[in-house]
Write a protein that holds these residues in place. Structure first.
Motif, PDB file in Angstrom:
ATOM      1  N   ILE A 281      55.820 -14.026   8.826  1.00 27.26           N
ATOM      2  CA  ILE A 281      54.509 -14.695   9.033  1.00 27.26           C
ATOM      3  C   ILE A 281      54.504 -15.148  10.120  1.00 27.26           C
ATOM      4  O   ILE A 281      52.907 -15.205  10.671  1.00 27.26           O
ATOM      5  CB  ILE A 281      54.732 -15.624   7.863  1.00 27.26           C
ATOM      6  N   VAL A 282      55.088 -14.748  11.249  1.00 20.56           N
ATOM      7  CA  VAL A 282      55.231 -15.687  12.377  1.00 20.56           C
ATOM      8  C   VAL A 282      54.223 -14.373  12.994  1.00 20.56           C
ATOM      9  O   VAL A 282      52.939 -15.265  13.885  1.00 20.56           O
ATOM     10  CB  VAL A 282      56.537 -15.622  13.299  1.00 20.56           C
ATOM     11  N   PRO A 283      53.731 -13.190  13.169  1.00 21.00           N
ATOM     12  CA  PRO A 283      53.064 -12.384  13.844  1.00 21.00           C
ATOM     13  C   PRO A 283      51.656 -12.671  13.215  1.00 21.00           C
ATOM     14  O   PRO A 283      50.859 -13.206  14.249  1.00 21.00           O
ATOM     15  CB  PRO A 283      52.745 -10.848  13.411  1.00 21.00           C
ATOM     16  N   PRO A 284      51.265 -13.063  11.818  1.00 19.02           N
ATOM     17  CA  PRO A 284      49.980 -13.050  11.838  1.00 19.02           C
ATOM     18  C   PRO A 284      49.374 -14.804  11.833  1.00 19.02           C
ATOM     19  O   PRO A 284      48.086 -14.785  12.763  1.00 19.02           O
ATOM     20  CB  PRO A 284      49.536 -13.193   9.416  1.00 19.02           C
ATOM     21  N   LEU A 285      50.265 -15.888  11.513  1.00 18.39           N
ATOM     22  CA  LEU A 285      49.770 -17.115  12.432  1.00 18.39           C
ATOM     23  C   LEU A 285      49.762 -16.889  14.107  1.00 18.39           C
ATOM     24  O   LEU A 285      48.789 -17.823  13.975  1.00 18.39           O
ATOM     25  CB  LEU A 285      51.632 -17.407  12.145  1.00 18.39           C
ATOM     26  N   THR A 286      50.477 -15.861  14.157  1.00 18.69           N
ATOM     27  CA  THR A 286      50.050 -16.737  15.500  1.00 18.69           C
ATOM     28  C   THR A 286      49.213 -15.874  16.764  1.00 18.69           C
ATOM     29  O   THR A 286      48.447 -16.547  17.096  1.00 18.69           O
ATOM     30  CB  THR A 286      51.379 -15.491  16.689  1.00 18.69           C
ATOM     31  N   ILE A 287      48.482 -14.588  16.108  1.00 15.78           N
ATOM     32  CA  ILE A 287      46.914 -14.035  15.966  1.00 15.78           C
ATOM     33  C   ILE A 287      46.075 -15.117  15.529  1.00 15.78           C
ATOM     34  O   ILE A 287      44.610 -15.657  16.684  1.00 15.78           O
ATOM     35  CB  ILE A 287      46.513 -12.691  14.869  1.00 15.78           C
ATOM     36  N   ASN A 288      46.220 -15.326  14.244  1.00 16.62           N
ATOM     37  CA  ASN A 288      45.257 -17.112  13.708  1.00 16.62           C
ATOM     38  C   ASN A 288      45.232 -18.069  14.994  1.00 16.62           C
ATOM     39  O   ASN A 288      44.311 -18.589  15.558  1.00 16.62           O
ATOM     40  CB  ASN A 288      46.078 -17.379  12.055  1.00 16.62           C
ATOM     41  N   PHE A 289      46.378 -18.636  15.052  1.00 18.06           N
ATOM     42  CA  PHE A 289      46.084 -19.576  16.478  1.00 18.06           C
ATOM     43  C   PHE A 289      46.082 -18.942  17.672  1.00 18.06           C
ATOM     44  O   PHE A 289      44.694 -20.113  18.613  1.00 18.06           O
ATOM     45  CB  PHE A 289      47.887 -19.845  16.688  1.00 18.06           C
ATOM     46  N   GLU A 291      43.297 -16.930  17.939  1.00 21.12           N
ATOM     47  CA  GLU A 291      41.934 -16.534  17.581  1.00 21.12           C
ATOM     48  C   GLU A 291      41.019 -18.718  18.140  1.00 21.12           C
ATOM     49  O   GLU A 291      40.085 -18.590  18.439  1.00 21.12           O
ATOM     50  CB  GLU A 291      41.405 -16.352  16.065  1.00 21.12           C
ATOM     51  N   HIS A 292      42.171 -19.684  17.015  1.00 18.73           N
ATOM     52  CA  HIS A 292      41.253 -20.672  17.128  1.00 18.73           C
ATOM     53  C   HIS A 292      41.395 -21.071  18.377  1.00 18.73           C
ATOM     54  O   HIS A 292      40.125 -22.100  19.034  1.00 18.73           O
ATOM     55  CB  HIS A 292      42.633 -21.839  16.622  1.00 18.73           C
ATOM     56  N   LEU A 293      41.827 -21.072  18.825  1.00 10.44           N
ATOM     57  CA  LEU A 293      41.851 -21.720  20.576  1.00 10.44           C
ATOM     58  C   LEU A 293      41.580 -21.598  21.305  1.00 10.44           C
ATOM     59  O   LEU A 293      40.819 -22.031  22.008  1.00 10.44           O
ATOM     60  CB  LEU A 293      43.852 -21.794  21.229  1.00 10.44           C
ATOM     61  N   PHE A 294      40.957 -19.824  21.262  1.00  7.33           N
ATOM     62  CA  PHE A 294      40.086 -18.491  22.076  1.00  7.33           C
ATOM     63  C   PHE A 294      38.403 -19.104  21.872  1.00  7.33           C
ATOM     64  O   PHE A 294      37.912 -20.171  22.737  1.00  7.33           O
ATOM     65  CB  PHE A 294      39.842 -17.655  21.442  1.00  7.33           C
ATOM     66  N   ILE A 295      38.238 -19.635  20.619  1.00  7.21           N
ATOM     67  CA  ILE A 295      36.972 -20.185  20.407  1.00  7.21           C
ATOM     68  C   ILE A 295      36.512 -22.024  20.132  1.00  7.21           C
ATOM     69  O   ILE A 295      36.210 -22.524  20.712  1.00  7.21           O
ATOM     70  CB  ILE A 295      37.233 -20.702  18.381  1.00  7.21           C
ATOM     71  N   CYS A 296      37.844 -22.624  20.504  1.00  6.32           N
ATOM     72  CA  CYS A 296      38.593 -24.145  21.076  1.00  6.32           C
ATOM     73  C   CYS A 296      37.753 -23.956  22.672  1.00  6.32           C
ATOM     74  O   CYS A 296      37.130 -25.042  23.023  1.00  6.32           O
ATOM     75  CB  CYS A 296      39.047 -24.844  20.681  1.00  6.32           C
ATOM     76  N   LYS A 297      38.187 -23.471  23.506  1.00  8.51           N
ATOM     77  CA  LYS A 297      38.536 -22.944  24.906  1.00  8.51           C
ATOM     78  C   LYS A 297      36.614 -22.785  24.481  1.00  8.51           C
ATOM     79  O   LYS A 297      36.164 -22.803  26.131  1.00  8.51           O
ATOM     80  CB  LYS A 297      39.084 -22.085  24.819  1.00  8.51           C
ATOM     81  N   GLU A 298      36.128 -21.334  24.172  1.00  9.05           N
ATOM     82  CA  GLU A 298      34.701 -21.110  24.614  1.00  9.05           C
ATOM     83  C   GLU A 298      34.225 -22.600  24.498  1.00  9.05           C
ATOM     84  O   GLU A 298      32.869 -22.602  24.972  1.00  9.05           O
ATOM     85  CB  GLU A 298      34.324 -19.964  23.191  1.00  9.05           C
ATOM     86  N   THR A 311      44.368 -26.841  24.854  1.00  7.40           N
ATOM     87  CA  THR A 311      46.201 -26.759  25.166  1.00  7.40           C
ATOM     88  C   THR A 311      45.797 -27.507  23.540  1.00  7.40           C
ATOM     89  O   THR A 311      44.835 -27.839  22.917  1.00  7.40           O
ATOM     90  CB  THR A 311      46.568 -27.806  26.028  1.00  7.40           C
ATOM     91  N   ASP A 312      47.093 -27.269  23.289  1.00 17.30           N
ATOM     92  CA  ASP A 312      46.937 -26.945  21.358  1.00 17.30           C
ATOM     93  C   ASP A 312      48.879 -26.982  21.458  1.00 17.30           C
ATOM     94  O   ASP A 312      48.868 -25.877  20.798  1.00 17.30           O
ATOM     95  CB  ASP A 312      46.168 -26.513  20.484  1.00 17.30           C
ATOM     96  N   ASP A 313      49.788 -27.250  22.307  1.00 14.52           N
ATOM     97  CA  ASP A 313      51.053 -26.710  22.395  1.00 14.52           C
ATOM     98  C   ASP A 313      51.944 -27.138  20.560  1.00 14.52           C
ATOM     99  O   ASP A 313      53.373 -26.392  21.282  1.00 14.52           O
ATOM    100  CB  ASP A 313      51.630 -27.394  23.682  1.00 14.52           C
ATOM    101  N   GLY A 314      51.614 -27.910  20.348  1.00 17.12           N
ATOM    102  CA  GLY A 314      52.149 -28.436  19.526  1.00 17.12           C
ATOM    103  C   GLY A 314      52.584 -27.719  17.962  1.00 17.12           C
ATOM    104  O   GLY A 314      53.098 -26.947  17.487  1.00 17.12           O
ATOM    105  N   PHE A 315      51.518 -26.341  18.264  1.00 16.10           N
ATOM    106  CA  PHE A 315      51.995 -25.087  17.952  1.00 16.10           C
ATOM    107  C   PHE A 315      53.036 -23.976  17.911  1.00 16.10           C
ATOM    108  O   PHE A 315      54.176 -23.876  17.514  1.00 16.10           O
ATOM    109  CB  PHE A 315      50.480 -24.231  17.742  1.00 16.10           C
ATOM    110  N   PHE A 380      41.903 -12.744  25.825  1.00 16.45           N
ATOM    111  CA  PHE A 380      42.786 -12.707  24.413  1.00 16.45           C
ATOM    112  C   PHE A 380      44.190 -12.628  24.802  1.00 16.45           C
ATOM    113  O   PHE A 380      45.504 -13.065  24.683  1.00 16.45           O
ATOM    114  CB  PHE A 380      42.688 -11.916  23.015  1.00 16.45           C
ATOM    115  N   GLU A 381      44.623 -11.594  25.695  1.00 11.20           N
ATOM    116  CA  GLU A 381      45.715 -11.244  26.544  1.00 11.20           C
ATOM    117  C   GLU A 381      46.143 -12.451  27.597  1.00 11.20           C
ATOM    118  O   GLU A 381      47.341 -13.234  26.900  1.00 11.20           O
ATOM    119  CB  GLU A 381      45.767 -10.314  27.469  1.00 11.20           C
ATOM    120  N   LYS A 382      45.236 -13.327  28.002  1.00 14.14           N
ATOM    121  CA  LYS A 382      45.423 -14.173  28.562  1.00 14.14           C
ATOM    122  C   LYS A 382      46.081 -16.006  27.723  1.00 14.14           C
ATOM    123  O   LYS A 382      47.628 -15.863  27.575  1.00 14.14           O
ATOM    124  CB  LYS A 382      44.533 -14.922  29.229  1.00 14.14           C
ATOM    125  N   GLU A 383      45.880 -15.566  26.342  1.00 14.52           N
ATOM    126  CA  GLU A 383      46.106 -17.219  25.359  1.00 14.52           C
ATOM    127  C   GLU A 383      47.346 -16.284  24.623  1.00 14.52           C
ATOM    128  O   GLU A 383      48.719 -16.868  24.535  1.00 14.52           O
ATOM    129  CB  GLU A 383      44.628 -16.713  23.969  1.00 14.52           C
TER     130      GLU A 383
END
Length: 400
Positions: A281-289, A291-298, A311-315, A380-383
Protein backbone atom coordinates in the motif's frame (compact mmCIF):
# COMPACT_ATOMS: atom_id res chain seq x y z
CA UNK A 1 9.04 48.49 35.88
CA UNK A 2 10.40 44.92 35.40
CA UNK A 3 6.92 43.47 35.92
CA UNK A 4 5.28 45.89 33.44
CA UNK A 5 7.91 45.30 30.77
CA UNK A 6 7.69 41.51 31.17
CA UNK A 7 3.91 41.54 30.66
CA UNK A 8 4.50 43.28 27.32
CA UNK A 9 7.26 40.90 26.09
CA UNK A 10 7.09 37.66 28.08
CA UNK A 11 10.45 36.18 27.02
CA UNK A 12 12.32 39.16 28.54
CA UNK A 13 11.68 37.99 32.13
CA UNK A 14 15.03 36.17 32.27
CA UNK A 15 16.95 39.31 31.26
CA UNK A 16 15.24 41.35 33.99
CA UNK A 17 15.91 38.60 36.52
CA UNK A 18 19.62 38.73 35.64
CA UNK A 19 19.58 42.54 35.92
CA UNK A 20 18.13 42.28 39.44
CA UNK A 21 20.83 39.80 40.48
CA UNK A 22 23.58 41.99 39.00
CA UNK A 23 22.18 45.03 40.84
CA UNK A 24 22.40 43.08 44.11
CA UNK A 25 25.82 41.47 43.53
CA UNK A 26 27.64 44.42 41.92
CA UNK A 27 26.07 47.45 43.53
CA UNK A 28 24.31 46.07 46.62
CA UNK A 29 20.97 47.46 45.39
CA UNK A 30 17.88 45.74 46.84
CA UNK A 31 15.17 46.06 44.16
CA UNK A 32 11.49 45.56 44.99
CA UNK A 33 9.92 42.13 44.39
CA UNK A 34 9.03 41.79 40.68
CA UNK A 35 5.90 39.71 41.46
CA UNK A 36 6.45 37.42 38.46
CA UNK A 37 4.78 34.00 38.89
CA UNK A 38 6.97 30.96 39.47
CA UNK A 39 7.60 28.49 36.62
CA UNK A 40 7.33 31.15 33.93
CA UNK A 41 8.15 30.01 30.41
CA UNK A 42 10.32 32.20 28.22
CA UNK A 43 8.26 31.55 25.10
CA UNK A 44 6.19 29.02 23.19
CA UNK A 45 3.77 26.30 24.21
CA UNK A 46 4.37 24.34 27.39
CA UNK A 47 5.43 20.68 27.04
CA UNK A 48 2.94 19.77 29.80
CA UNK A 49 0.04 21.22 27.79
CA UNK A 50 1.13 19.40 24.62
CA UNK A 51 1.61 16.15 26.55
CA UNK A 52 -1.90 16.25 28.03
CA UNK A 53 -3.43 16.99 24.61
CA UNK A 54 -1.07 15.05 22.33
CA UNK A 55 -3.98 13.70 20.26
CA UNK A 56 -4.96 17.31 19.41
CA UNK A 57 -1.36 18.45 18.90
CA UNK A 58 -0.39 15.79 16.30
CA UNK A 59 -3.49 16.63 14.26
CA UNK A 60 -3.06 20.41 14.33
CA UNK A 61 0.69 20.75 13.80
CA UNK A 62 2.96 19.78 10.91
CA UNK A 63 6.48 18.46 11.44
CA UNK A 64 9.66 19.51 9.66
CA UNK A 65 12.30 16.78 9.85
CA UNK A 66 15.38 18.87 8.98
CA UNK A 67 14.78 21.88 11.22
CA UNK A 68 13.09 19.87 14.00
CA UNK A 69 10.21 22.30 14.23
CA UNK A 70 6.42 21.93 14.40
CA UNK A 71 4.31 24.52 12.54
CA UNK A 72 0.62 25.04 13.23
CA UNK A 73 -1.57 23.88 10.34
CA UNK A 74 -4.09 26.72 10.54
CA UNK A 75 -4.92 29.51 12.93
CA UNK A 76 -7.62 32.13 13.46
CA UNK A 77 -4.89 34.71 14.12
CA UNK A 78 -2.61 36.36 11.58
CA UNK A 79 0.35 34.25 12.73
CA UNK A 80 1.02 30.53 13.17
CA UNK A 81 2.53 29.04 16.31
CA UNK A 82 5.76 27.08 16.01
CA UNK A 83 7.47 24.77 18.49
CA UNK A 84 11.17 24.01 18.30
CA UNK A 85 13.97 22.60 20.48
CA UNK A 86 14.53 25.82 22.44
CA UNK A 87 10.84 25.91 23.50
CA UNK A 88 11.11 22.30 24.72
CA UNK A 89 14.38 23.09 26.55
CA UNK A 90 12.65 26.02 28.31
CA UNK A 91 9.81 23.76 29.45
CA UNK A 92 12.22 21.08 30.70
CA UNK A 93 14.22 23.73 32.58
CA UNK A 94 10.96 24.88 34.21
CA UNK A 95 9.43 21.49 35.07
CA UNK A 96 12.53 19.30 35.46
CA UNK A 97 13.96 16.39 33.47
CA UNK A 98 11.36 13.91 34.81
CA UNK A 99 8.84 15.34 32.36
CA UNK A 100 10.63 13.61 29.46
CA UNK A 101 9.77 10.07 30.59
CA UNK A 102 6.17 11.08 31.32
CA UNK A 103 5.85 12.51 27.79
CA UNK A 104 7.08 9.23 26.28
CA UNK A 105 4.52 7.30 28.38
CA UNK A 106 1.72 9.56 27.10
CA UNK A 107 3.00 9.06 23.52
CA UNK A 108 2.97 5.27 24.02
CA UNK A 109 -0.71 5.38 25.11
CA UNK A 110 -1.57 7.57 22.12
CA UNK A 111 0.22 5.21 19.70
CA UNK A 112 -1.67 2.24 21.15
CA UNK A 113 -4.99 3.85 20.16
CA UNK A 114 -3.74 4.84 16.70
CA UNK A 115 -2.32 1.38 15.95
CA UNK A 116 -5.70 -0.16 16.79
CA UNK A 117 -7.33 2.00 14.04
CA UNK A 118 -4.38 1.18 11.74
CA UNK A 119 -5.00 -2.56 12.23
CA UNK A 120 -8.74 -2.17 11.57
CA UNK A 121 -8.08 -0.40 8.25
CA UNK A 122 -5.69 -3.14 7.12
CA UNK A 123 -8.24 -5.80 8.16
CA UNK A 124 -10.95 -4.32 5.92
CA UNK A 125 -11.94 -6.87 3.25
CA UNK A 126 -11.97 -4.39 0.35
CA UNK A 127 -8.48 -3.11 1.22
CA UNK A 128 -7.12 -6.63 1.76
CA UNK A 129 -8.48 -7.95 -1.55
CA UNK A 130 -7.06 -4.98 -3.50
CA UNK A 131 -3.64 -5.41 -1.90
CA UNK A 132 -3.58 -9.16 -2.64
CA UNK A 133 -4.63 -8.49 -6.25
CA UNK A 134 -1.81 -5.94 -6.70
CA UNK A 135 0.73 -8.21 -5.01
CA UNK A 136 -0.21 -11.15 -7.24
CA UNK A 137 0.04 -8.95 -10.32
CA UNK A 138 3.53 -7.73 -9.32
CA UNK A 139 4.80 -11.25 -8.53
CA UNK A 140 3.47 -12.64 -11.84
CA UNK A 141 4.89 -9.81 -14.00
CA UNK A 142 8.13 -9.03 -12.15
CA UNK A 143 10.41 -9.77 -15.11
CA UNK A 144 8.43 -7.75 -17.67
CA UNK A 145 8.20 -4.83 -15.22
CA UNK A 146 11.98 -4.88 -14.72
CA UNK A 147 11.47 -5.56 -10.97
CA UNK A 148 9.77 -2.14 -10.59
CA UNK A 149 6.27 -1.69 -9.19
CA UNK A 150 4.27 0.09 -11.95
CA UNK A 151 3.28 3.71 -11.26
CA UNK A 152 -0.02 3.28 -13.16
CA UNK A 153 -1.03 0.46 -10.80
CA UNK A 154 -0.47 2.62 -7.69
CA UNK A 155 -2.32 5.55 -9.29
CA UNK A 156 -5.25 3.24 -10.12
CA UNK A 157 -5.36 2.07 -6.47
CA UNK A 158 -5.37 5.68 -5.21
CA UNK A 159 -8.18 6.58 -7.61
CA UNK A 160 -10.13 3.35 -7.01
CA UNK A 161 -10.32 3.92 -3.23
CA UNK A 162 -12.24 7.17 -3.85
CA UNK A 163 -15.07 5.11 -5.37
CA UNK A 164 -15.63 3.43 -1.99
CA UNK A 165 -16.93 6.77 -0.69
CA UNK A 166 -15.81 10.09 0.76
CA UNK A 167 -16.33 11.57 4.21
CA UNK A 168 -18.12 14.98 4.74
CA UNK A 169 -14.76 16.78 4.24
CA UNK A 170 -14.30 15.10 0.85
CA UNK A 171 -11.53 12.77 2.05
CA UNK A 172 -11.23 9.17 0.81
CA UNK A 173 -10.28 6.16 3.00
CA UNK A 174 -6.72 6.41 1.74
CA UNK A 175 -6.58 10.12 2.68
CA UNK A 176 -7.69 9.24 6.21
CA UNK A 177 -5.15 6.41 6.38
CA UNK A 178 -2.39 8.80 5.24
CA UNK A 179 -3.49 11.24 7.95
CA UNK A 180 -3.33 8.45 10.54
CA UNK A 181 0.26 7.57 9.51
CA UNK A 182 1.17 11.29 9.57
CA UNK A 183 -0.16 11.60 13.14
CA UNK A 184 1.87 8.56 14.23
CA UNK A 185 4.93 10.18 12.59
CA UNK A 186 4.21 13.52 14.29
CA UNK A 187 4.14 11.75 17.66
CA UNK A 188 7.55 10.19 16.90
CA UNK A 189 8.85 13.58 15.75
CA UNK A 190 7.68 15.06 19.04
CA UNK A 191 9.55 12.35 20.98
CA UNK A 192 12.67 13.17 18.97
CA UNK A 193 12.24 16.86 19.77
CA UNK A 194 11.75 16.13 23.49
CA UNK A 195 15.04 14.20 23.51
CA UNK A 196 16.85 17.00 21.65
CA UNK A 197 15.30 19.59 23.98
CA UNK A 198 16.50 17.56 26.97
CA UNK A 199 20.02 17.46 25.53
CA UNK A 200 19.92 21.23 24.93
CA UNK A 201 18.75 21.85 28.50
CA UNK A 202 21.51 19.60 29.92
CA UNK A 203 24.14 21.20 27.67
CA UNK A 204 23.14 24.63 29.01
CA UNK A 205 23.24 23.35 32.58
CA UNK A 206 26.68 21.70 32.22
CA UNK A 207 28.30 24.53 30.23
CA UNK A 208 30.13 25.82 33.33
CA UNK A 209 31.61 22.43 34.23
CA UNK A 210 35.11 22.61 32.67
CA UNK A 211 35.54 18.87 32.16
CA UNK A 212 32.72 16.36 32.51
CA UNK A 213 35.17 13.45 32.74
CA UNK A 214 37.03 15.06 35.64
CA UNK A 215 33.95 15.11 37.91
CA UNK A 216 35.14 11.88 39.65
CA UNK A 217 38.46 13.61 40.48
CA UNK A 218 36.49 16.45 42.09
CA UNK A 219 34.69 13.91 44.32
CA UNK A 220 38.04 12.51 45.54
CA UNK A 221 39.44 16.00 46.30
CA UNK A 222 36.36 16.93 48.31
CA UNK A 223 36.48 13.67 50.30
CA UNK A 224 40.16 14.21 51.22
CA UNK A 225 39.58 17.70 52.63
CA UNK A 226 38.97 18.17 56.37
CA UNK A 227 35.77 20.20 56.34
CA UNK A 228 32.99 21.18 58.76
CA UNK A 229 29.77 19.14 58.84
CA UNK A 230 27.64 21.98 57.42
CA UNK A 231 30.08 22.43 54.51
CA UNK A 232 30.09 18.66 53.90
CA UNK A 233 26.27 18.68 53.66
CA UNK A 234 26.34 21.47 51.08
CA UNK A 235 29.09 19.66 49.14
CA UNK A 236 27.02 16.44 49.13
CA UNK A 237 24.10 18.32 47.56
CA UNK A 238 26.45 19.93 45.03
CA UNK A 239 28.01 16.56 44.13
CA UNK A 240 24.61 14.93 43.75
CA UNK A 241 23.40 17.66 41.38
CA UNK A 242 26.60 17.56 39.29
CA UNK A 243 26.56 13.73 39.07
CA UNK A 244 22.88 13.80 38.09
CA UNK A 245 23.60 16.26 35.26
CA UNK A 246 26.60 14.31 33.99
CA UNK A 247 24.79 10.94 34.13
CA UNK A 248 21.80 12.29 32.21
CA UNK A 249 24.00 14.06 29.68
CA UNK A 250 26.14 11.01 28.90
CA UNK A 251 23.47 8.32 29.08
CA UNK A 252 20.57 9.79 27.14
CA UNK A 253 17.70 7.32 26.83
CA UNK A 254 17.08 6.01 23.32
CA UNK A 255 13.33 6.60 23.25
CA UNK A 256 12.93 5.42 19.64
CA UNK A 257 14.45 2.04 20.49
CA UNK A 258 12.07 1.73 23.46
CA UNK A 259 9.02 2.51 21.31
CA UNK A 260 10.16 -0.03 18.69
CA UNK A 261 10.86 -2.69 21.32
CA UNK A 262 7.47 -2.32 22.98
CA UNK A 263 5.36 -2.60 19.78
CA UNK A 264 7.45 -5.09 17.76
CA UNK A 265 6.09 -8.30 19.43
CA UNK A 266 2.49 -7.19 18.75
CA UNK A 267 3.11 -6.20 15.11
CA UNK A 268 5.02 -9.37 14.29
CA UNK A 269 2.55 -11.62 16.09
CA UNK A 270 1.06 -14.34 13.82
CA UNK A 271 -2.41 -13.12 14.93
CA UNK A 272 -1.75 -9.88 13.00
CA UNK A 273 -1.08 -11.69 9.73
CA UNK A 274 -3.32 -9.13 7.93
CA UNK A 275 -0.51 -6.55 8.31
CA UNK A 276 2.01 -8.58 6.27
CA UNK A 277 1.03 -6.91 2.97
CA UNK A 278 1.33 -3.33 4.26
CA UNK A 279 4.33 -2.57 2.05
CA UNK A 280 2.16 -2.97 -1.10
CA UNK A 281 0.00 0.00 0.00
CA UNK A 282 3.08 2.27 0.27
CA UNK A 283 3.17 3.23 -3.48
CA UNK A 284 -0.47 4.49 -3.61
CA UNK A 285 0.05 6.14 -0.20
CA UNK A 286 3.07 8.10 -1.46
CA UNK A 287 1.14 9.27 -4.55
CA UNK A 288 -1.74 10.33 -2.29
CA UNK A 289 0.68 12.22 -0.01
CA UNK A 290 2.50 14.00 -2.85
CA UNK A 291 -0.82 15.11 -4.40
CA UNK A 292 -1.96 16.39 -0.99
CA UNK A 293 1.28 18.32 -0.34
CA UNK A 294 1.28 19.72 -3.89
CA UNK A 295 -2.20 21.20 -3.32
CA UNK A 296 -1.12 22.55 0.12
CA UNK A 297 1.92 24.31 -1.36
CA UNK A 298 -0.13 25.77 -4.22
CA UNK A 299 -2.47 27.36 -1.68
CA UNK A 300 0.42 29.32 -0.16
CA UNK A 301 0.31 31.70 -3.15
CA UNK A 302 -3.45 32.25 -2.97
CA UNK A 303 -5.41 34.73 -0.88
CA UNK A 304 -7.50 32.05 0.80
CA UNK A 305 -4.77 30.10 2.57
CA UNK A 306 -6.99 27.55 4.30
CA UNK A 307 -5.19 24.20 4.19
CA UNK A 308 -1.90 25.74 3.02
CA UNK A 309 1.38 24.16 4.21
CA UNK A 310 5.00 23.92 3.15
CA UNK A 311 6.07 20.86 5.15
CA UNK A 312 4.53 17.64 6.45
CA UNK A 313 7.38 15.24 7.25
CA UNK A 314 5.26 13.38 9.81
CA UNK A 315 4.16 11.07 6.97
CA UNK A 316 7.74 10.01 6.12
CA UNK A 317 8.48 9.55 9.83
CA UNK A 318 5.35 7.45 10.46
CA UNK A 319 5.92 5.31 7.37
CA UNK A 320 9.54 4.58 8.33
CA UNK A 321 8.47 3.66 11.89
CA UNK A 322 5.71 1.26 10.75
CA UNK A 323 7.97 -0.39 8.13
CA UNK A 324 10.55 -1.06 10.88
CA UNK A 325 7.90 -2.43 13.28
CA UNK A 326 6.65 -4.83 10.61
CA UNK A 327 10.22 -5.67 9.50
CA UNK A 328 9.25 -5.04 5.86
CA UNK A 329 12.26 -2.99 4.71
CA UNK A 330 13.46 -5.78 2.36
CA UNK A 331 10.00 -6.29 0.82
CA UNK A 332 9.59 -2.54 0.30
CA UNK A 333 13.03 -2.28 -1.31
CA UNK A 334 12.11 -5.16 -3.64
CA UNK A 335 9.38 -2.97 -5.20
CA UNK A 336 12.03 -0.46 -6.39
CA UNK A 337 9.23 2.08 -6.10
CA UNK A 338 11.24 5.31 -6.26
CA UNK A 339 13.16 4.03 -9.32
CA UNK A 340 9.77 3.35 -10.93
CA UNK A 341 8.70 6.95 -10.24
CA UNK A 342 11.96 8.21 -11.75
CA UNK A 343 11.38 6.11 -14.90
CA UNK A 344 7.77 7.36 -15.15
CA UNK A 345 8.85 11.02 -14.90
CA UNK A 346 11.62 10.47 -17.48
CA UNK A 347 9.06 8.96 -19.88
CA UNK A 348 6.60 11.82 -19.26
CA UNK A 349 9.35 14.36 -19.95
CA UNK A 350 10.24 12.52 -23.20
CA UNK A 351 6.58 12.59 -24.32
CA UNK A 352 6.34 16.28 -23.45
CA UNK A 353 9.45 17.12 -25.49
CA UNK A 354 7.99 15.19 -28.44
CA UNK A 355 4.70 17.15 -28.15
CA UNK A 356 6.65 20.42 -27.96
CA UNK A 357 8.58 19.52 -31.10
CA UNK A 358 5.38 18.57 -32.95
CA UNK A 359 3.38 21.64 -31.84
CA UNK A 360 3.47 24.74 -34.02
CA UNK A 361 4.76 27.93 -32.45
CA UNK A 362 1.68 29.86 -33.65
CA UNK A 363 -0.68 27.73 -31.51
CA UNK A 364 -0.50 29.79 -28.30
CA UNK A 365 -3.15 27.79 -26.47
CA UNK A 366 -1.28 24.49 -26.95
CA UNK A 367 2.05 26.11 -25.97
CA UNK A 368 0.43 27.41 -22.79
CA UNK A 369 -1.00 23.97 -21.97
CA UNK A 370 2.38 22.29 -22.53
CA UNK A 371 4.09 24.91 -20.37
CA UNK A 372 1.64 24.25 -17.50
CA UNK A 373 2.09 20.48 -17.92
CA UNK A 374 5.87 20.91 -17.66
CA UNK A 375 5.52 23.08 -14.57
CA UNK A 376 3.29 20.48 -12.91
CA UNK A 377 5.67 17.64 -13.86
CA UNK A 378 8.63 19.53 -12.35
CA UNK A 379 6.69 20.20 -9.14
CA UNK A 380 5.67 16.54 -8.75
CA UNK A 381 9.20 15.34 -9.49
CA UNK A 382 10.56 17.69 -6.81
CA UNK A 383 7.97 16.53 -4.24
CA UNK A 384 8.81 12.86 -4.85
CA UNK A 385 12.53 13.64 -4.45
CA UNK A 386 11.87 15.41 -1.15
CA UNK A 387 9.73 12.52 0.08
CA UNK A 388 12.46 10.03 -0.93
CA UNK A 389 15.10 11.96 1.07
CA UNK A 390 12.84 12.47 4.11
CA UNK A 391 11.78 8.81 4.15
CA UNK A 392 15.36 7.51 3.92
CA UNK A 393 16.50 9.96 6.62
CA UNK A 394 13.67 8.80 8.90
CA UNK A 395 14.54 5.11 8.32
CA UNK A 396 18.01 5.76 9.80
CA UNK A 397 16.40 6.72 13.15
CA UNK A 398 14.68 3.35 13.47
CA UNK A 399 17.37 1.01 12.19
CA UNK A 400 18.23 -1.53 14.87
Amino acid sequence: MFYNLTTVVLHDWRTYGEMRRLALLQYGLHTVEDNLPMQTLEQGLDVLEIMRNIHVFVGKYMYNLNNQVFVEEKSNNKHLNTINISHVANSIRTHGIGIMNTTVNFTYQFLQNKFYIFSQFMFDEQIKSRLLKDLRFFVDHKTELNQMYPYERAEKFNFGIKKLGLNPDGLSYLDLFRKLITQIGNAMGYVRMIRSGGRRCLADATCFIPDLKAVTDLNKILEDEDLQDSTKKVIECFKRDINNLVDNFEEATEYFKLLIKVFTPVFRNPQNIHLKNFYIIVPPLTINFVEHLFICKERLNKKNRAGAAFTDDGFAMGLAYIIELLNQSTQLNSLHWFQSIKAKHAQDRKNLEAQKAAASKEDDKLQQTLSLTEKRLNAFEKEFHLLFYSFNSARIFFQS
